[in-house]
Design a protein around this motif. Sequence first.
Motif, PDB file in Angstrom:
ATOM      1  N   LYS A  66      -2.968  -4.856   1.942  1.00 52.93           N
ATOM      2  CA  LYS A  66      -2.910  -3.641   2.750  1.00 52.93           C
ATOM      3  C   LYS A  66      -3.104  -2.427   1.850  1.00 52.93           C
ATOM      4  CE  LYS A  66       2.166  -3.706   2.692  1.00 52.93           C
ATOM      5  NZ  LYS A  66       3.388  -3.710   3.533  1.00 52.93           N
ATOM      6  N   GLU A  68      -3.047   2.052   1.894  1.00 55.64           N
ATOM      7  CA  GLU A  68      -2.776   3.311   2.574  1.00 55.64           C
ATOM      8  C   GLU A  68      -3.820   4.330   2.150  1.00 55.64           C
ATOM      9  OE1 GLU A  68       0.781   6.639   3.160  1.00 55.64           O
ATOM     10  OE2 GLU A  68       1.238   4.651   2.378  1.00 55.64           O
ATOM     11  N   GLY A  72      -3.225   8.909   5.285  1.00 51.45           N
ATOM     12  CA  GLY A  72      -1.973   8.333   5.741  1.00 51.45           C
ATOM     13  C   GLY A  72      -2.120   7.087   6.585  1.00 51.45           C
ATOM     14  N   THR A  73      -3.331   6.785   7.047  1.00 48.51           N
ATOM     15  CA  THR A  73      -3.540   5.574   7.838  1.00 48.51           C
ATOM     16  C   THR A  73      -3.471   4.341   6.942  1.00 48.51           C
ATOM     17  OG1 THR A  73      -5.948   5.719   7.575  1.00 48.51           O
ATOM     18  CG2 THR A  73      -4.973   6.798   9.507  1.00 48.51           C
ATOM     19  N   LYS A  74      -2.966   3.237   7.504  1.00 51.81           N
ATOM     20  CA  LYS A  74      -2.803   2.012   6.736  1.00 51.81           C
ATOM     21  C   LYS A  74      -3.799   0.949   7.198  1.00 51.81           C
ATOM     22  CE  LYS A  74       2.088   2.700   5.655  1.00 51.81           C
ATOM     23  NZ  LYS A  74       3.468   2.141   5.734  1.00 51.81           N
TER      24      LYS A  74
END
Length: 204
Positions: A66, A68, A72-74
């Motif tokens: 994952k 970021e 700010g979106t993951k």
Amino acid sequence: RIKTAVPIVVGDSLNGFRIVGTVPELFDVEYKSGKKHSVQKPGRLFNDDVQEAVIGSYAARVVKWKQEKPDGTKVKRKGLRVGDVFRPMHGLGRESKIVHPVDYLVTGILQPSNTPADHVIWIPIKGLQNMPGHDVKKKTEVSAILLQFNSAQQGTIYADRINKETRDKTVAMIAPEVTNFFQRFEWLRVVLGVMALLVALVGA
């Protein structure tokens, strides 16, 4: 006696897949007669002085990660592609929760080789030695050195000398150990051969 020597450093991972620090010269060594590790197109090997990575073919398909983004979106996805960015995790287990605050750019995916290299995430050796959160006193240490000898006989002589004369170093001859391992199961091959013959006779 030694034809090639390649250092490696281990200690970090990405969701169960080992991250190994090494030098680009590793990919110049034949892992099989006439065959070297190569990068799929489009892609290239990492530069040894920047935060870049080359991913083994199996790891590239399976690893979960994952990221970021600056806004700010993951992003959470299975598999890595050229251009992806990931952060290494401290330790070797899947349960590791400590993430190093450093981004690595994927520059290439290795061609499948059916070797352990397919399961590894490769980065520059300096990157792993100087990873934030690692002991600065150990930034010049290596985990192992892969040695390629000019001949098997010279390798055996070298290994015997180092193992007898030093206490802080060990030379392990991989090829003889693998051969001995498979020889232990030679009886199983014979049993399976007999079973296959019986099946063929019954089928006939």
